[in-house]
Design an enzyme around this catalytic site. Structure first.
Site, PDB file in Angstrom:
ATOM      1  N   CYS A 230       0.807  -1.204   0.000  1.00  0.00           N
ATOM      2  CA  CYS A 230       0.000   0.000   0.000  1.00  0.00           C
ATOM      3  C   CYS A 230       0.851   1.269   0.000  1.00  0.00           C
ATOM      4  O   CYS A 230       2.066   1.235   0.152  1.00  0.00           O
ATOM      5  CB  CYS A 230      -0.927  -0.011   1.210  1.00  0.00           C
TER       6      CYS A 230
ATOM      7  N   ASP B 234     -17.141  -9.325   3.735  1.00  0.00           N
ATOM      8  CA  ASP B 234     -16.668 -10.662   4.085  1.00  0.00           C
ATOM      9  C   ASP B 234     -15.144 -10.672   4.188  1.00  0.00           C
ATOM     10  O   ASP B 234     -14.549 -11.681   4.540  1.00  0.00           O
ATOM     11  CB  ASP B 234     -17.155 -11.725   3.097  1.00  0.00           C
TER      12      ASP B 234
END
Length: 245
Positions: free
Chosen positions: A7, A151
């Site tokens: 990231c 999820d």
């Protein structure tokens, strides 16, 4: 194998090194207070040069639905990672934005949660897992088979005041019951916070997450990656995969 996200991308060179090293995803931070914050135009120019099979994740903190939707549409991002718990009406908007075909392809939506909130609250792991599983099942407008709509969760080392991006790891051993409970609820966990080449293997061994997320642990300076650290990080993940998977 463990899903690997690198990231804090701010330039094409770093993104290409991540791809070459074998990362599954790269992330772009759109949080103005972050030293790694990029504009939509910068992200777009990088995204268009990356392979299709690499996930392009936009990281947001508290942005309204119209704001992040516009950024996603203009940059070609394939996933959204949102920090801080969302209110039910916002959750509904998120799902409906995906479900009504706003995007050319189903958009993956990841919610990032500060582990500190769980550790400080001492909440029942079983109840937490049930709550999260129910949120995913009851999400209005959820397209069948659409991955990542409540999820997949990122567990970061933040707390009530700092949602994440601290560059510090959390107590992985203490977090095991929380992670196990969430996994039993059918959730996929991505571990973030303070990871680097010399400790990511331990994090994987202890928590057995679906994925890992790294920023500062592979940087030469905020916003600029160190190719050697980046490659070493991915290599360490794959070496541990061979031992524990």
């Amino acid at each position: 194998m463990t899903w690997v996200k690198i990231c804090g991308m701010t330039n094409l060179e770093d993104a290409l090194v991540a791809v070459e090293a074998g990362a599954d995803a790269v992330g772009f931070v759109f949080y103005e207070k972050s030293p790694r914050c990029v504009s939509g135009e910068t992200a777009r120019k990088i995204v268009e040069k990356l392979p299709e099979n690499v996930e392009k994740v936009g990281v947001f903190v508290g942005e309204s639905v119209p704001d992040w939707v516009q950024i996603v549409l203009s940059t070609g991002l394939t996933a959204v990672q949102h920090y801080m718990p969302l209110e039910p009406d916002v959750q509904s908007h998120q799902a409906k934005a995906v479900g009504r075909g706003v995007f050319r392809k189903p958009l993956k939506f990841f919610l990032a949660l500060p582990i500190g909130l769980f550790l400080e609250a001492g909440a029942s792991v079983g109840e937490l897992a049930k709550d999260f599983a129910r949120l995913g099942d009851e999400m209005p407008g959820r397209p069948p088979g659409c991955e990542g709509v409540l999820d997949t969760f990122f567990l970061d080392s933040g707390g009530a005041n700092i949602p994440g991006g601290t560059g510090r790891s959390f107590d992985w051993v203490k977090a095991v019951p929380i992670v196990e409970g969430m996994r039993q609820g059918g959730l996929k966990l991505v571990v973030a916070g303070g990871l680097k080449a010399d400790n990511v293997g331990q994090a994987i061994e202890i928590l057995k997450p679906w994925g890992v997320d790294v920023v500062s642990g592979v940087e030469a300076s905020p916003g600029k990656k160190d190719p050697h650290k980046l490659r070493a990080f991915v290599r360490a993940v794959r070496e541990m995969d061979r031992k524990v998977r």
